[in-house]
Design a protein around this motif. Structure first.
Motif, short mmCIF file in Angstrom:
data_model
loop_
_atom_site.label_atom_id
_atom_site.label_comp_id
_atom_site.label_asym_id
_atom_site.label_seq_id
_atom_site.Cartn_x
_atom_site.Cartn_y
_atom_site.Cartn_z
N THR A 297 0.97 -1.33 0.69
CA THR A 297 -0.23 0.38 -0.12
C THR A 297 0.71 1.39 0.02
OG1 THR A 297 -0.10 0.34 2.16
CG2 THR A 297 -1.75 -1.18 1.19
N TRP B 63 1.21 5.70 0.23
CA TRP B 63 1.69 6.65 1.64
C TRP B 63 0.12 7.47 2.12
CZ3 TRP B 63 0.92 11.40 -0.06
CH2 TRP B 63 1.78 11.11 -0.49
N LYS C 167 2.08 -4.76 3.23
CA LYS C 167 3.32 -4.11 4.00
C LYS C 167 2.81 -3.14 3.54
CE LYS C 167 6.23 -2.12 1.34
NZ LYS C 167 6.64 -1.13 2.33
N PRO C 168 2.58 -1.61 4.82
CA PRO C 168 2.59 -0.96 4.35
C PRO C 168 3.52 -0.03 3.98
CG PRO C 168 2.65 -1.49 6.69
CD PRO C 168 3.05 -2.75 6.12
N ALA C 169 3.32 1.94 3.13
CA ALA C 169 4.56 2.47 2.98
C ALA C 169 5.12 2.95 4.12
CB ALA C 169 3.78 3.84 2.55
N GLU C 170 6.42 2.94 3.57
CA GLU C 170 7.17 3.50 4.96
C GLU C 170 7.16 4.60 5.28
OE1 GLU C 170 7.79 2.41 1.69
OE2 GLU C 170 10.51 2.12 1.55
N GLY D 131 10.32 -0.73 1.33
CA GLY D 131 9.93 -1.14 -0.78
C GLY D 131 10.92 -2.48 -0.90
N GLY E 201 9.48 -5.82 0.31
CA GLY E 201 8.19 -4.98 -1.00
C GLY E 201 8.54 -6.29 -2.17
N GLY F 24 0.19 2.75 -5.61
CA GLY F 24 1.24 3.57 -5.90
C GLY F 24 1.91 3.19 -7.06
N SER F 25 2.68 4.19 -7.43
CA SER F 25 3.65 4.16 -8.17
C SER F 25 3.34 3.44 -9.94
CB SER F 25 4.82 5.36 -8.02
OG SER F 25 6.14 4.19 -7.85
N THR G 176 6.49 1.27 -9.76
CA THR G 176 6.91 0.14 -8.92
C THR G 176 5.83 -0.98 -9.68
OG1 THR G 176 7.13 1.65 -6.88
CG2 THR G 176 6.70 -0.95 -6.28
N ARG H 282 10.45 14.68 -0.06
CA ARG H 282 10.99 14.33 -1.51
C ARG H 282 9.68 14.72 -1.99
NH1 ARG H 282 10.68 7.57 -3.91
NH2 ARG H 282 8.66 9.04 -2.78
P1 ADP Z 1 5.83 6.58 -4.35
O1 ADP Z 1 6.82 7.16 -4.97
O2 ADP Z 1 4.05 6.86 -3.70
O3 ADP Z 1 6.12 5.85 -2.20
P2 ADP Z 1 5.89 3.97 -4.69
O4 ADP Z 1 5.33 3.17 -5.36
O5 ADP Z 1 7.51 3.30 -4.24
O6 ADP Z 1 5.74 5.20 -4.04
O7 ADP Z 1 5.50 2.65 -2.83
C1 ADP Z 1 4.24 2.57 -2.69
C2 ADP Z 1 4.02 0.81 -2.16
O8 ADP Z 1 5.62 -0.24 -2.75
C3 ADP Z 1 5.03 1.60 -0.95
O9 ADP Z 1 4.82 0.25 0.06
C4 ADP Z 1 6.72 0.90 -1.04
O10 ADP Z 1 7.33 0.76 -0.08
C5 ADP Z 1 6.16 -0.32 -2.21
N1 ADP Z 1 7.87 -0.23 -3.05
C6 ADP Z 1 8.57 0.18 -3.58
N2 ADP Z 1 9.41 -0.16 -4.03
C7 ADP Z 1 9.31 -1.64 -4.28
C8 ADP Z 1 9.29 -2.86 -4.65
N3 ADP Z 1 10.69 -2.39 -5.41
N4 ADP Z 1 8.94 -4.01 -4.15
C9 ADP Z 1 7.94 -4.35 -3.81
N5 ADP Z 1 7.45 -2.87 -3.42
C10 ADP Z 1 7.89 -1.88 -3.39
#
Ligand code: ADP
Length: 477
Positions: free
Chosen positions: A145, A147, A171-174, A204, A208, A224-225, A228, A326
């Motif tokens: 997920t 943030w 796994k939630p967002a950091e 992540g 992740g 998410g993005s 990813t 960021r």
């Molecule tokens: P943002 O840029 O908005 O933080 P992310 O896609 O990076 O978007 O983050 C969304 C979720 O994906 C977060 O929980 C993040 O920790 C997770 N994430 C980021 N990188 C990875 C990865 N390589 N594999 C799996 N999950 C990831």
């Protein structure tokens, strides 16, 4: 400070932790939350796999009771959990309490759905044979997920996964572990058997990635993005795993000459700037026809002058801070890009200083933007909105659809003809007439098209499409 630990196989574990910082007051540490490893993730996946056979055959009443208890506790604690959410993410306290109520409603909805599991029976085309069509749970579901909705998004993934008999590695967002920890704690105490729901907070790239690399996860649901999301997709294809992606948006809101100006301005201000513009359904392109353009821009600018940007916990704040440094840098970079591209900065664009140190940015409005500019094509995910002037409805619709994304699309008009045509022709998963592009119900499908989404819809009864797999059984009578 106590460490809020990960939940693996029914035990709270973990000694490494990271700080959860309040974006409205960077001096405040909301809490210390576990920073899980790849090994923790493997253990969590193994626990979820071991718990699946029993949970997949658990009674629907047991699932109902647990989901209902969780919904009830979240509602009873809405003010406290809302405050936690506002402190870790930065949306205003009323927005955060609203999101918490929604999380509760989602658990209540799926508590009900657990009692309505059903299949179909029909005769075979061959005599004396009956056919049954049922839905089986998938197995271990990986939940990843973002943030921006720290309690609602985890709720809308965890509740259906459990309702339909799956086990979970979550796994939630950091940036926002606190609300996730709280709902896992609530579900754990509500009586979930060991290993059914595992929480692994951490990076992540570590936790992740270990989930993506595992052959034992049957489905991954990700918000998410786009970058990813692509990783989730390619790894899932490799493992022949089901996946569901909700990614970016560049949602248009069309304003036609015949719009009610007050309705249009309210919808645009809400869509573009509330929750600091950090919603995937936020409207960042206002596509306005010539006849109303100047009046609309003047009224929206007046409205923005009255908007209070301040600490999320302060009464009277309309817009909280940006989530972190960021994201703030991204927003500021795009404001510079917009200026260089030749859009006119009509309002905002400045950093703000408040009583507490935080990431405060003025709501920012560009006018004279074109749909080809980067600020109109790329998702910024901040309180930065561009106004694009168009000749008529036809040009407005074409411009609205001219985007790589397709999550939500809105129109402000008093014309039934144009509203009807727009609903039919907007290339988006969700269409809003005289309403903000953001702000959706919990009992109906949520999701988009094109670059925004992949896979079945989330929420409402459509959630079953992702969290179950269909079985067709034949019996000789
Ligand atoms: P943002 O840029 O908005 O933080 P992310 O896609 O990076 O978007 O983050 C969304 C979720 O994906 C977060 O929980 C993040 O920790 C997770 N994430 C980021 N990188 C990875 C990865 N390589 N594999 C799996 N999950 C990831």
């Amino acid at each position: 400070m106590t460490i809020y630990q990960n939940l693996i196989a029914g035990e709270w574990v973990g000694t490494n932790a990271t700080k959860n910082i309040n974006p409205s007051d960077t001096n405040e540490v909301v809490g210390l939350y576990a920073d899980g490893s790849a090994e923790d993730t493997k253990n969590a996946i193994a626990a979820a796999k071991a718990a699946f056979p029993a949970w997949s055959r658990s009674g629907i009443w047991e699932r109902h009771v647990i989901l209902k208890k969780a919904g009830d506790e979240i509602m009873a604690r809405k003010d406290e959990l809302g405050a936690l959410l506002a402190r870790e993410e930065g949306k205003t306290l009323p927005e955060a309490i609203g999101e918490t109520i929604r999380a509760s409603q989602i658990f209540e909805f799926f508590a009900g759905e657990a009692l309505r599991l059903a299949g179909e029976t029909m005769p075979s085309v061959r005599p004396n044979i009956g056919v049954e069509i049922t839905r089986d749970p998938l197995g271990v579901i990986g939940i990843i997920t973002p943030w921006n909705f720290p309690i609602a998004i985890p709720a809308w993934k965890i509740a259906p996964a459990l309702c339909y008999g799956n086990t979970i590695v979550f796994k939630p967002a950091e940036l926002v572990p606190a609300c996730s920890w709280a709902i896992v704690d609530i579900l754990h105490r509500a009586g979930l058997p060991k290993g059914v729901l595992n929480l692994v907070m951490g990076k992540g790239s570590v936790v992740g990635q270990a989930m993506l690399d595992s052959p034992d996860i049957a489905g991954i649901t990700f918000t998410g993005s786009t970058g990813t999301g692509k990783r989730v997709a390619t790894s899932s294809i490799e493992h022949n795993r089901k996946f569901q992606l909700e990614m970016g948006g560049k949602n248009p809101m069309v304003v036609l000459d015949d719009a009610d100006l007050t309705v249009a301005v309210e919808a645009a201000a809400n869509s573009g700037f509330f929750s600091t513009g950090q919603r995937c359904t936020a409207s960042s392109r206002l596509i306005v026809t010539e006849g109303i353009h100047d009046k609309f821009v003047a009224a929206l600018t007046e409205k923005l002058k009255t908007v209070v940007v301040d600490n999320a916990m302060k009464a009277g704040t309309h817009i909280g801070p940006v989530v972190d440094e960021r994201q703030l840098k991204t927003d500021i970079d795009y404001i510079e890009i917009g200026k260089k591209e030749g859009a006119k900065l009509a309002f905002g664009g400045e950093l703000l200083t408040r009583d507490t140190p935080g990431f405060y940015l003025q709501p920012t409005l560009f006018t004279e933007a074109t749909n080809q500019m980067r600020i109109s094509r790329e998702e910024i995910f901040g309180p930065v909105v561009s106004v694009i002037r168009v000749k008529d409805y036809e040009e407005a619709l074409a411009t609205a659809n001219d985007t790589p994304f397709g999550l939500s699309s809105g129109i402000a008009t008093t014309s039934l003809k144009h509203a009807t045509h727009f609903k039919r022709n907007a290339e988006a998963g969700m269409v809003m007439v005289n309403l903000p592009t953001a702000g959706v119900d919990f009992h109906v499908p949520f999701g988009g098209r094109k670059g925004s989404s992949y896979g079945p819809r989330e929420q409402g009864k459509y959630a079953a499409e992702f969290y179950t797999t269909v079985k067709t059984s034949y019996t000789l009578a």
